[in-house]
Design an enzyme around this catalytic site. Structure first.
Site, mmCIF file in Angstrom:
data_model
loop_
_atom_site.group_PDB
_atom_site.id
_atom_site.type_symbol
_atom_site.label_atom_id
_atom_site.label_comp_id
_atom_site.label_asym_id
_atom_site.label_seq_id
_atom_site.Cartn_x
_atom_site.Cartn_y
_atom_site.Cartn_z
ATOM 1 N N SER A 21 0.810 -0.823 -0.609
ATOM 2 C CA SER A 21 0.150 -0.233 -0.017
ATOM 3 C C SER A 21 0.421 1.179 -0.229
ATOM 4 O O SER A 21 0.581 2.146 -0.698
ATOM 5 C CB SER A 21 -0.528 -0.130 0.890
ATOM 6 O OG SER A 21 -0.234 0.268 2.478
ATOM 7 N N ASN A 22 2.057 1.094 0.563
ATOM 8 C CA ASN A 22 3.143 2.536 0.726
ATOM 9 C C ASN A 22 3.041 2.663 -0.392
ATOM 10 O O ASN A 22 3.553 3.527 -1.443
ATOM 11 C CB ASN A 22 4.387 2.227 1.779
ATOM 12 C CG ASN A 22 3.805 2.981 2.631
ATOM 13 O OD1 ASN A 22 3.447 3.816 3.145
ATOM 14 N ND2 ASN A 22 3.206 1.797 4.335
ATOM 15 N N MET A 95 10.924 -6.805 4.313
ATOM 16 C CA MET A 95 11.324 -6.871 5.549
ATOM 17 C C MET A 95 12.979 -8.013 5.323
ATOM 18 O O MET A 95 12.819 -8.781 6.117
ATOM 19 C CB MET A 95 9.913 -8.650 5.674
ATOM 20 C CG MET A 95 9.012 -7.988 5.805
ATOM 21 S SD MET A 95 8.120 -6.933 6.716
ATOM 22 C CE MET A 95 8.375 -7.405 8.599
ATOM 23 N N LEU A 98 18.711 -5.268 4.393
ATOM 24 C CA LEU A 98 20.337 -5.387 3.519
ATOM 25 C C LEU A 98 21.573 -5.192 4.466
ATOM 26 O O LEU A 98 21.626 -4.637 5.437
ATOM 27 C CB LEU A 98 19.934 -4.175 3.387
ATOM 28 C CG LEU A 98 18.857 -3.578 1.992
ATOM 29 C CD1 LEU A 98 18.200 -2.324 1.678
ATOM 30 C CD2 LEU A 98 18.432 -4.526 0.926
ATOM 31 N N ASN A 112 13.265 4.614 4.239
ATOM 32 C CA ASN A 112 12.311 3.638 4.667
ATOM 33 C C ASN A 112 11.523 3.710 5.717
ATOM 34 O O ASN A 112 11.578 5.033 6.566
ATOM 35 C CB ASN A 112 13.297 2.418 5.834
ATOM 36 C CG ASN A 112 12.814 0.830 6.127
ATOM 37 O OD1 ASN A 112 11.734 0.408 5.899
ATOM 38 N ND2 ASN A 112 12.470 0.869 8.045
ATOM 39 N N HIS A 114 8.546 2.416 8.658
ATOM 40 C CA HIS A 114 8.716 2.079 9.938
ATOM 41 C C HIS A 114 7.706 2.688 10.928
ATOM 42 O O HIS A 114 7.599 4.018 11.420
ATOM 43 C CB HIS A 114 10.112 2.108 10.871
ATOM 44 C CG HIS A 114 9.939 1.004 12.486
ATOM 45 N ND1 HIS A 114 9.874 0.176 11.684
ATOM 46 C CD2 HIS A 114 9.745 1.480 13.010
ATOM 47 C CE1 HIS A 114 10.101 -0.568 12.604
ATOM 48 N NE2 HIS A 114 9.522 0.668 14.028
ATOM 49 N N GLU A 179 1.353 6.958 7.090
ATOM 50 C CA GLU A 179 2.714 6.566 6.976
ATOM 51 C C GLU A 179 1.992 6.207 4.865
ATOM 52 O O GLU A 179 3.339 7.184 4.436
ATOM 53 C CB GLU A 179 2.692 4.943 6.820
ATOM 54 C CG GLU A 179 3.167 4.536 8.130
ATOM 55 C CD GLU A 179 3.391 2.548 7.675
ATOM 56 O OE1 GLU A 179 3.642 1.798 6.969
ATOM 57 O OE2 GLU A 179 2.796 2.005 8.968
#
Ligand code: GRF
Length: 193
Positions: A21-22, A95, A98, A112, A114, A179
Site C-alpha cells: 500500500s505504501n 522485510m 540489507l 525506509n 517504520h 504512512e
C-alpha cells in the site's frame, strides 16, 4: 525548497515484501508534477507479494529475488539497479535486512518507513509492544537507512494518539493511513535539504 520543474526525476526503486500500500501511494505521488522521483523498478523478496500487481497496473518493471543466499542476490540486485540507472531506493514494507556492503553502495540514498515513533520500537511487532507498554502515542517514521536496524537519521515522523480501546489492528490501520501521507512528504523534504 529546490525548484524541481524542468529537472529530470530521480530514478527510484521501491523494495517490498507484501501488500504494497505504501508503494501504491509512492507511485501516485511520483506521477505528480512536484515529485522529485519517478518509480522505475519494484523489487520484492517474495513472489507472492500482493504489491507486485501494482507493477502490472502502473507498467513498472518488477523483479523478485530470493534472499536465502543474500550476498549472491544482493549483487544481482545491484546489477539490475545499475542497468535501470536507479539512483534512490525506498523500502516500503521490505522485510529483509540489507547488508553493509549493499547499503554502502547507496549511501544516503536509501529511505525506509517504520510503523513506530523511532527510536522507540525498532524491529517487528511495533503495535503490540506500544500497546503492551501502555503508550499514549505511537506513529510512524521515515528515516535514512544505515547499517543499524531502524536507526538511521530521522526525516519525518507523524504522531498518533492511542485511544482507550485501541487494538493492534485499529492502531495498525490508523498508522498505515498516516504512512501513506508522510512517505511522499519525507521525499520532498529530502530533496529540499
Ligand atoms: C507498513 O506498516 C510499514 O511501515 C511496515 O510494513 C507495512 C507495510 O505495508 N514496515 P504495505 O506493504 O506498504 O501495505
Amino acid at each position: 525548497m529546490v525548484k524541481l520543474t524542468g529537472y529530470k526525476k530521480i530514478k527510484t526503486a521501491v523494495f517490498i515484501s507484501g501488500t504494497g500500500s505504501n508503494l501504491k501511494y509512492l507511485i501516485k505521488f511520483s506521477k505528480t508534477k512536484q515529485s522529485p522521483i519517478s518509480i522505475n523498478l519494484i523489487i520484492s523478496d517474495n513472489a507472492k507479494a500482493k504489491g507486485l500487481k501494482l507493477g502490472k497496473i502502473y507498467k513498472i518493471k518488477k523483479k523478485v529475488f530470493n534472499f536465502r543466499k543474500k550476498y549472491k542476490f544482493e549483487n544481482q540486485i545491484l546489477s539490475v539497479l545499475k542497468e535501470h540507472q536507479i539512483k534512490m531506493i525506498c523500502l516500503a514494507g521490505f522485510m529483509k535486512i540489507l547488508s553493509r556492503n549493499f547499503i554502502s553502495k547507496f549511501k544516503g540514498k536509501i529511505l525506509n518507513i517504520h510503523p513506530s515513533l523511532l527510536p522507540k520500537y525498532k524491529g517487528l511487532n511495533t503495535h503490540k509492544r506500544a500497546l503492551d507498554n501502555h503508550e499514549k502515542y505511537s506513529g510512524c517514521t521515515v528515516h535514512f537507512v544505515n547499517t543499524r536496524l531502524d536507526s538511521g537519521k530521522i526525516i519525518l515522523q507523524k504522531k498518533i494518539r492511542i485511544t482507550k480501546n485501541e487494538t493492534k489492528s485499529s492502531l495498525a490501520k490508523k498508522i498505515l493511513k498516516q504512512e501513506h501521507k508522510i512517505y511522499p512528504r519525507a521525499i520532498l523534504k529530502v530533496f529540499s535539504l
